[in-house]
Design a protein around this motif. Structure first.
Motif, short mmCIF file in Angstrom:
data_model
loop_
_atom_site.label_atom_id
_atom_site.label_comp_id
_atom_site.label_asym_id
_atom_site.label_seq_id
_atom_site.Cartn_x
_atom_site.Cartn_y
_atom_site.Cartn_z
N GLY A 152 -7.59 58.00 -75.27
CA GLY A 152 -6.94 58.82 -74.30
C GLY A 152 -7.07 58.53 -72.83
N TYR A 153 -6.97 57.35 -72.55
CA TYR A 153 -7.24 56.77 -71.46
C TYR A 153 -8.60 57.35 -70.48
CZ TYR A 153 -2.69 55.04 -72.04
OH TYR A 153 -1.29 54.39 -72.49
N SER A 154 -9.51 57.47 -71.40
CA SER A 154 -10.65 58.23 -71.07
C SER A 154 -11.48 57.23 -69.80
CB SER A 154 -11.78 58.52 -72.10
OG SER A 154 -12.16 57.12 -72.41
N PRO A 155 -12.29 57.94 -68.85
CA PRO A 155 -13.06 56.74 -67.87
C PRO A 155 -13.94 55.77 -68.70
CG PRO A 155 -13.09 59.21 -67.27
CD PRO A 155 -12.44 59.23 -68.77
N CYS A 156 -14.44 56.16 -69.62
CA CYS A 156 -15.07 55.27 -70.32
C CYS A 156 -14.28 54.07 -71.18
CB CYS A 156 -15.87 55.52 -71.52
SG CYS A 156 -17.66 55.94 -70.90
N SER A 157 -13.06 54.13 -71.48
CA SER A 157 -12.26 53.31 -72.14
C SER A 157 -11.82 52.43 -71.22
CB SER A 157 -11.12 54.08 -72.88
OG SER A 157 -10.16 54.66 -71.99
N TRP A 158 -11.26 53.04 -70.01
CA TRP A 158 -11.09 51.99 -68.78
C TRP A 158 -12.07 51.25 -67.94
CZ3 TRP A 158 -6.40 50.58 -67.71
CH2 TRP A 158 -5.25 51.62 -67.88
N GLU A 159 -13.38 51.73 -68.02
CA GLU A 159 -14.32 51.00 -67.74
C GLU A 159 -14.44 49.96 -68.77
OE1 GLU A 159 -17.23 49.40 -65.52
OE2 GLU A 159 -15.90 51.04 -64.95
N ILE A 160 -14.43 50.00 -69.96
CA ILE A 160 -14.83 48.74 -71.04
C ILE A 160 -13.45 47.94 -70.72
CG2 ILE A 160 -14.34 48.25 -73.53
CD1 ILE A 160 -16.93 49.45 -72.91
N VAL A 161 -12.29 48.19 -70.61
CA VAL A 161 -11.28 47.42 -70.28
C VAL A 161 -11.20 46.75 -69.04
CG1 VAL A 161 -8.55 47.53 -69.82
CG2 VAL A 161 -9.50 48.61 -71.85
N ARG A 162 -11.64 47.37 -67.87
CA ARG A 162 -12.01 46.71 -66.61
C ARG A 162 -12.90 45.62 -66.91
NH1 ARG A 162 -15.66 45.69 -63.24
NH2 ARG A 162 -17.25 46.92 -64.64
N ALA A 163 -14.01 45.91 -67.65
CA ALA A 163 -15.01 44.67 -67.97
C ALA A 163 -14.38 43.69 -68.72
CB ALA A 163 -16.27 45.26 -68.56
N GLU A 164 -13.54 44.17 -69.47
CA GLU A 164 -12.91 43.03 -70.53
C GLU A 164 -12.03 42.21 -69.71
OE1 GLU A 164 -11.71 40.92 -73.86
OE2 GLU A 164 -13.55 42.53 -73.59
N MET A 165 -11.29 42.83 -68.51
CA MET A 165 -10.69 42.12 -68.06
C MET A 165 -11.23 40.95 -67.00
SD MET A 165 -7.38 42.37 -68.65
CE MET A 165 -8.07 42.34 -70.33
N GLN A 166 -12.34 41.27 -66.53
CA GLN A 166 -13.30 40.53 -65.68
C GLN A 166 -13.65 39.06 -66.45
OE1 GLN A 166 -16.26 43.32 -64.03
NE2 GLN A 166 -16.10 41.80 -62.44
N VAL A 167 -14.07 39.49 -67.61
CA VAL A 167 -14.35 38.37 -68.65
C VAL A 167 -13.25 37.58 -68.97
CG1 VAL A 167 -15.47 37.61 -71.08
CG2 VAL A 167 -16.47 39.47 -69.42
N ALA A 168 -12.17 38.14 -69.26
CA ALA A 168 -10.74 37.45 -69.76
C ALA A 168 -10.12 36.48 -68.60
CB ALA A 168 -9.81 38.53 -70.29
N LEU A 169 -10.26 37.18 -67.26
CA LEU A 169 -9.62 36.41 -66.43
C LEU A 169 -10.45 35.27 -65.88
CD1 LEU A 169 -7.97 39.22 -63.98
CD2 LEU A 169 -6.75 37.28 -64.99
N SER A 170 -11.72 35.58 -65.81
CA SER A 170 -12.88 34.44 -65.39
C SER A 170 -12.90 33.36 -66.46
CB SER A 170 -14.36 35.19 -65.22
OG SER A 170 -14.87 35.43 -66.41
N THR A 171 -12.46 33.51 -67.62
CA THR A 171 -12.57 32.51 -68.68
C THR A 171 -11.53 31.75 -69.08
OG1 THR A 171 -12.50 34.30 -70.56
CG2 THR A 171 -14.78 33.44 -69.66
N PHE A 172 -10.31 32.47 -68.65
CA PHE A 172 -9.01 31.79 -68.91
C PHE A 172 -9.06 30.60 -68.19
CE2 PHE A 172 -4.56 31.11 -69.29
CZ PHE A 172 -4.10 31.53 -70.66
N PRO A 173 -8.55 29.24 -68.88
CA PRO A 173 -8.10 28.26 -67.93
C PRO A 173 -6.73 28.15 -67.05
CG PRO A 173 -7.38 28.06 -70.49
CD PRO A 173 -8.10 29.38 -70.21
N VAL A 174 -6.96 27.79 -65.88
CA VAL A 174 -5.80 28.02 -64.95
C VAL A 174 -5.12 26.58 -64.55
CG1 VAL A 174 -6.53 30.24 -63.85
CG2 VAL A 174 -7.37 27.91 -63.00
N PRO A 175 -4.00 26.58 -64.32
CA PRO A 175 -3.36 25.27 -64.14
C PRO A 175 -4.12 24.27 -62.89
CG PRO A 175 -1.55 26.99 -64.04
CD PRO A 175 -3.17 27.70 -64.25
N ALA A 176 -4.57 25.17 -61.89
CA ALA A 176 -5.29 24.40 -60.99
C ALA A 176 -6.32 23.50 -61.24
CB ALA A 176 -5.68 25.21 -59.74
#
Length: 193
Positions: A152-176
């Motif tokens: 239900g787009y709860s604050p906790c679910s957004w916080e979990i997704v926000r933390a997940e995105m931090q890890v996902a973006l920092s570990t994804f290999p970039v072309p540079a």
């Protein structure tokens, strides 16, 4: 020693116009990635520990090394634009606007768009994302979207997704990363050494 140094400088200067797009894209992509990660950190609305009951495994295909090795890593770098598009889509709905301050969210979306623009400048030089990797990225984000809907787009679910995105973006290999490594290795293999 001085003639070798002068020769290396002239090679570098001769390359600067031909390689400037790569270096320009390198800095823009790294800057975008740093900005995006910082903005995600600023968007923290509550301690993740208070949301542990909502935590789930989204089965991120690159976090555990599935696409971080060898040729698959190089192929994954071509998918960074797909990754940014999916993050952008995730943070665009109205439910997102209700979760975070408009200004911070706007800065995050602007940062993601600037990363896509930087990658568009190199699109002619890089092969497209492999369909299997693109599908893995889309499936990952579909799982996240379904999770948000179920919670239900709860604050906790957004916080979990926000933390997940931090890890996902920092570990994804970039072309540079691929471009700079290739350039360093070619300089190390130079017969001038």
């Amino acid at each position: 020693m001085v003639p070798v140094l002068l020769l290396l400088m002239s090679i570098n200067l001769g390359c600067s116009t031909a390689c400037s797009l790569d270096w320009s894209a390198f800095w823009r992509i790294n800057s975008q990635r740093t900005d995006t990660l910082q903005l995600l950190k600023e968007m923290k609305i509550m301690p993740v520990l208070s949301c542990l009951q909502d935590r789930t495994d989204f089965k991120c295909p690159w976090k555990k090394g599935h696409i971080i090795q060898g040729k698959q890593r190089e192929a994954a770098t071509f998918c960074y634009s797909e990754m940014l598009r999916q993050v952008l889509q995730l943070f665009r709905p109205q439910a997102t606007r209700d979760a975070w301050p408009e200004r911070t969210l706007g800065r995050l979306l602007t940062s993601l768009l600037s990363g896509l623009e930087a990658l568009e400048g190199t699109a002619e030089q890089t092969p497209p994302c492999l369909p299997t990797l693109a599908m893995a990225i889309r499936s990952y984000f579909l799982r996240i979207s379904r999770y948000l809907e179920e919670k239900g787009y709860s604050p906790c679910s957004w916080e979990i997704v926000r933390a997940e995105m931090q890890v996902a973006l920092s570990t994804f290999p970039v072309p540079a990363e691929r471009t700079s490594r290739k350039r360093r290795s070619s300089m190390q293999e130079s017969p001038l050494r």
